[in-house]
Design an enzyme around this catalytic site. Structure first.
Site, short mmCIF file in Angstrom:
data_model
loop_
_atom_site.label_atom_id
_atom_site.label_comp_id
_atom_site.label_asym_id
_atom_site.label_seq_id
_atom_site.Cartn_x
_atom_site.Cartn_y
_atom_site.Cartn_z
CE LYS A 18 19.87 -76.32 137.09
NZ LYS A 18 19.34 -75.91 136.35
CE LYS A 69 17.44 -68.28 134.38
NZ LYS A 69 17.04 -69.74 134.85
CB SER A 121 16.55 -72.51 135.75
OG SER A 121 17.44 -74.32 135.72
#
Length: 296
Positions: free
Chosen positions: A174, A242, A98
């Site tokens: 995502k 994150k 990701s």
């Protein structure tokens, strides 16, 4: 059974589970990892060992990466003896990490210029359980033909593979996923904390809310972990933090206001300040329930 050897770089919780599933369904694999000790369980099952990402890319037309963040991805791909140093032309890199959409686009251009290898940004949702049960959702950005070339291998650990568009679009999808997941996990943590500190059996929330609008896979997964205990780590709170920060940075660069996500980011930032970042994401329940007994 496949005769193509699939390369796998990154054997963390998710990457190792993916590698095992590829072996389970009969695909021969070659692996590389920065921490060599994580390779042993796979080598015992027949996985070949590459001395470097370059060697792995030299031997494998299709390479799968699953790494912590974009810094790790860039190092594995472009460092000395990285994937981009391979002399093999063509092939596909499937990146399950990701990372920021703009970084995926930039690195895809660099890799293709060096090796003519297509980059598919293919972040996933569903966790380790999803890998083990072959139920992951994979959101893919990149060349459609490259995706069809890799689809038979991705099916080893997924139930849904959706082509979202050009490179970077998988990462945008995502980010959308993580807005929902990060917000929901935060909400569940406060619901569990409220119930427990009000004298309720917080574990009963799963049954009490089943079938209602609050019901979800996340509710069923995290209420027991937050209310009681757990044995296996699903993922670190810092990883979710994150992803939320990447979401806000991308939104800001496109002049999009995400007010709820800003509040959620502060929740995970507070968890990091309290030393919970490297712990399982379930531990964010301690922000609202500081006196919760140890989970394990």
């Amino acid at each position: 059974m496949s005769t193509d050897t699939i390369g796998v770089c990154g054997l963390g919780i998710m990457g190792a589970a993916m590698a095992h599933r590829l072996i389970d369904v009969g695909h021969p694999i070659m692996v590389w990892n920065r921490s060599p000790e994580k390779i042993t369980p796979l080598s015992q099952r027949g996985a070949q060992l590459a001395a470097s990402p370059k060697e792995l890319a030299d031997q494998c037309t299709i390479v799968i990466t699953c790494l912590t963040d974009q810094k790790a991805v860039e190092q594995v791909v472009f460092q000395e003896n990285g994937l981009a140093a391979s002399k093999q032309q063509g092939g596909v890199l499937v990146d399950h990490s990701s990372i920021a959409p703009q970084e995926a686009r930039s690195m895809a251009k660099r890799l293709f210029a060096n090796t003519q290898r297509h980059w598919l940004d293919a972040p996933v949702s569903g966790g380790v359980t999803g890998v083990q049960n072959s139920t992951l959702a994979i959101m893919v950005g990149g060349d459609q033909q490259a995706l069809e070339q890799t689809r038979p291998y991705l099916k080893a650990y997924s139930a849904r593979i959706t082509h979202m568009g050009d490179v970077g679009s998988g990462q945008v999808a995502k980010l959308c996923n993580q807005i929902i997941v990060a917000s929901t996990i935060g909400a569940i943590s406060e619901a569990v904390a409220l119930a427990a500190q009000s004298g309720l059996n917080a574990k009963a929330l799963t049954e009490a809310l089943e079938g209602g609008w609050a019901d979800s896979v996340l509710l069923k997964t995290f209420v027991p972990r937050m209310a009681d205990s757990y044995s296996e780590k699903l993922g670190a709170a810092d990883i979710m933090h994150k992803d939320v920060k990447n979401t806000l940075e991308f939104a800001e660069s496109n002049n999009i206001q995400l007010n709820l996500t800003k509040a959620v980011e502060q929740l995970y930032a507070q968890a990091a300040k309290l030393g919970l970042g490297q712990h399982d994401i379930s531990e964010i329940v301690r922000l609202a329930w500081p006196n919760k007994p140890p989970s394990n």
